[in-house]
Design a protein around this motif. Structure first.
Motif, mmCIF file in Angstrom:
data_model
loop_
_atom_site.group_PDB
_atom_site.id
_atom_site.type_symbol
_atom_site.label_atom_id
_atom_site.label_comp_id
_atom_site.label_asym_id
_atom_site.label_seq_id
_atom_site.Cartn_x
_atom_site.Cartn_y
_atom_site.Cartn_z
ATOM 1 N N GLY A 1 0.841 -1.192 0.000
ATOM 2 C CA GLY A 1 0.000 0.000 0.000
ATOM 3 C C GLY A 1 0.875 1.240 0.000
ATOM 4 N N LYS A 2 0.519 2.215 0.791
ATOM 5 C CA LYS A 2 1.335 3.419 0.911
ATOM 6 C C LYS A 2 2.551 3.145 1.783
ATOM 7 C CE LYS A 2 -1.901 7.230 0.158
ATOM 8 N NZ LYS A 2 -2.488 8.458 0.749
ATOM 9 N N LYS A 3 3.663 3.780 1.466
ATOM 10 C CA LYS A 3 4.879 3.611 2.254
ATOM 11 C C LYS A 3 4.712 4.272 3.622
ATOM 12 C CE LYS A 3 7.845 3.567 -1.839
ATOM 13 N NZ LYS A 3 8.894 4.289 -2.604
ATOM 14 N N VAL A 4 5.350 3.658 4.614
ATOM 15 C CA VAL A 4 5.299 4.188 5.980
ATOM 16 C C VAL A 4 6.488 5.119 6.202
ATOM 17 C CG1 VAL A 4 5.382 3.623 8.433
ATOM 18 C CG2 VAL A 4 4.073 2.173 6.859
ATOM 19 N N TYR A 5 6.196 6.318 6.697
ATOM 20 C CA TYR A 5 7.233 7.320 6.952
ATOM 21 C C TYR A 5 7.280 7.661 8.444
ATOM 22 C CZ TYR A 5 7.718 8.174 1.937
ATOM 23 O OH TYR A 5 7.959 8.034 0.589
ATOM 24 N N LYS A 6 8.472 8.022 8.895
ATOM 25 C CA LYS A 6 8.665 8.443 10.282
ATOM 26 C C LYS A 6 8.896 9.956 10.339
ATOM 27 C CE LYS A 6 12.105 5.981 11.676
ATOM 28 N NZ LYS A 6 13.100 5.408 12.620
ATOM 29 N N HIS A 7 8.451 10.539 11.439
ATOM 30 C CA HIS A 7 8.645 11.963 11.681
ATOM 31 C C HIS A 7 9.102 12.127 13.134
ATOM 32 C CE1 HIS A 7 5.901 12.196 8.160
ATOM 33 N NE2 HIS A 7 5.259 11.256 8.826
ATOM 34 N N LYS B 1 4.527 8.008 13.163
ATOM 35 C CA LYS B 1 4.544 7.226 11.924
ATOM 36 C C LYS B 1 3.248 7.465 11.163
ATOM 37 C CE LYS B 1 7.639 3.452 13.235
ATOM 38 N NZ LYS B 1 7.793 1.986 13.394
ATOM 39 N N THR B 2 3.387 7.610 9.847
ATOM 40 C CA THR B 2 2.216 7.836 9.000
ATOM 41 C C THR B 2 2.333 7.024 7.717
ATOM 42 O OG1 THR B 2 3.237 9.713 7.855
ATOM 43 C CG2 THR B 2 1.961 10.200 9.838
ATOM 44 N N LYS B 3 1.196 6.803 7.090
ATOM 45 C CA LYS B 3 1.187 6.252 5.737
ATOM 46 C C LYS B 3 1.354 7.409 4.764
ATOM 47 C CE LYS B 3 -1.667 2.085 6.230
ATOM 48 N NZ LYS B 3 -2.941 1.444 5.827
#
Length: 321
Positions: free
Chosen positions: A60-66, A167-169
């Motif tokens: 699906g959508k890649k998971v990103y960290k902030h 963490k977000t998509k």
């Protein structure tokens, strides 16, 4: 002697023949595999494409960290941790009303939030309550390992620097995620009132310091003027000039510290820095777009020898019956 020599030559010859036969078998198997793959190259290519497609669907959508580095002011460390815990609960509950109120629209793609202290005993003992904190660590260290004590939640919550990890998509802008979170964390009347009092006190101290610096300048100027006009200056007056200059330097240093402190306490939860849209490195062989196709092709290839073994044992069982 001759018999033993002949036996050794025979043994070496047999070993050489076995090695040669084994090498031949390996080469034959290798070319058999190449021929097998060549015959089924279209099926293998189709499996590869299917594997890549499945990987895209699974990912699906890649998971990103902030990340947000923050400093809680006015003793708001425990408040900060409770608020992060509350937001984490709202994520798991998918509370649409809560996220709408704080300004996060795509809350379904907001996966997690957590907080941890930047481990640093020096920032802990150098904070506003440094004497109390130092004594607390000193007393606790008598009963256990200092490293465990510093990692204990009861201690680490009082560190000055903390890291909020989210963490977000998909990729998010700072204005979509970090800004609403910080605004929500800073909505507290009790701490906001303290912030106003602190800033007013700082402002008054700065005004007082500036006034004293001007007065010192005037006194020094008067003493220097007297010297130029030929008036005698006593030893005590000369000493006073030195003391006045030293006092002025101290006041300037104090004012500079107050101005820096004024910047630090402009928010209850002060943002020190933030980073958005980071991704973890994944080794290429663990990448799903490589792993899925390889797995499908491996299952397809391994199914042929398994089928042969199954057929062989089926015939054996039928013959025994």
């Amino acid at each position: 002697m001759s018999t033993n020599s002949q036996d050794q030559e025979i043994d070496l010859g047999q070993i050489g023949k076995k090695i040669s036969d084994f090498s031949t078998k390996i080469i034959n198997k290798f070319f058999d595999l190449l021929y097998f793959v060549k015959k089924r190259i279209i099926i293998i290519a189709v499996l590869f494409v299917i594997g890549v497609a499945l990987a895209y669907l699974a990912d699906g959508k890649k998971v990103y960290k902030h990340e947000i580095a923050v400093a809680p002011n006015f003793g708001s460390g425990e408040y900060l941790y409770k608020k992060i815990e509350e937001i984490d609960t709202k994520i798991r509950e998918q509370d649409s009303v809560f996220f709408k109120n704080i300004g996060i629209v795509n809350y379904k793609e907001f996966l997690s939030i957590e907080i941890e202290p930047f481990p640093g005993v020096f920032s802990f003992i150098n904070s506003d309550e440094k004497e109390l904190n130092f004594k607390m660590i000193e007393l606790m260290a008598e009963d256990g390992d200092i490293d465990k004590i510093l990692k204990d939640p009861m201690t680490s919550i009082n560190f000055y620097h903390h890291k909020i990890s989210l963490k977000t998509k998909g990729m998010w802008k700072k204005e979509q995620l970090i800004v609403p979170i910080l605004e929500y964390l800073n909505k507290n009347d009790y701490y906001n009132e303290q912030q106003k009092v602190y800033q007013n006190n700082l402002h008054e101290k700065l005004i007082k310091n500036d006034s004293l610096i001007k007065q010192i300048d005037q006194v020094i100027l008067q003493l220097v003027t007297n010297t130029k006009t030929g008036a005698n200056i006593s030893i005590s007056e000369a000493s006073n000039i030195h003391e006045l200059i030293e006092k002025k330097d101290n006041l300037i240093d104090d004012s500079n510290k107050l101005r820096i402190e004024n910047i630090v306490i402009e928010k209850t939860i002060k943002e020190e820095s933030s980073i958005v849209n980071m991704r973890d490195y994944v080794p290429i062989l663990l990448n799903s777009k490589i792993l899925f196709p390889i797995l499908l092709i491996f299952i397809y290839l391994i199914s042929f020898p398994i089928r042969k073994i199954f057929q062989k044992h089926k015939v054996r069982i039928e013959q025994t019956n």
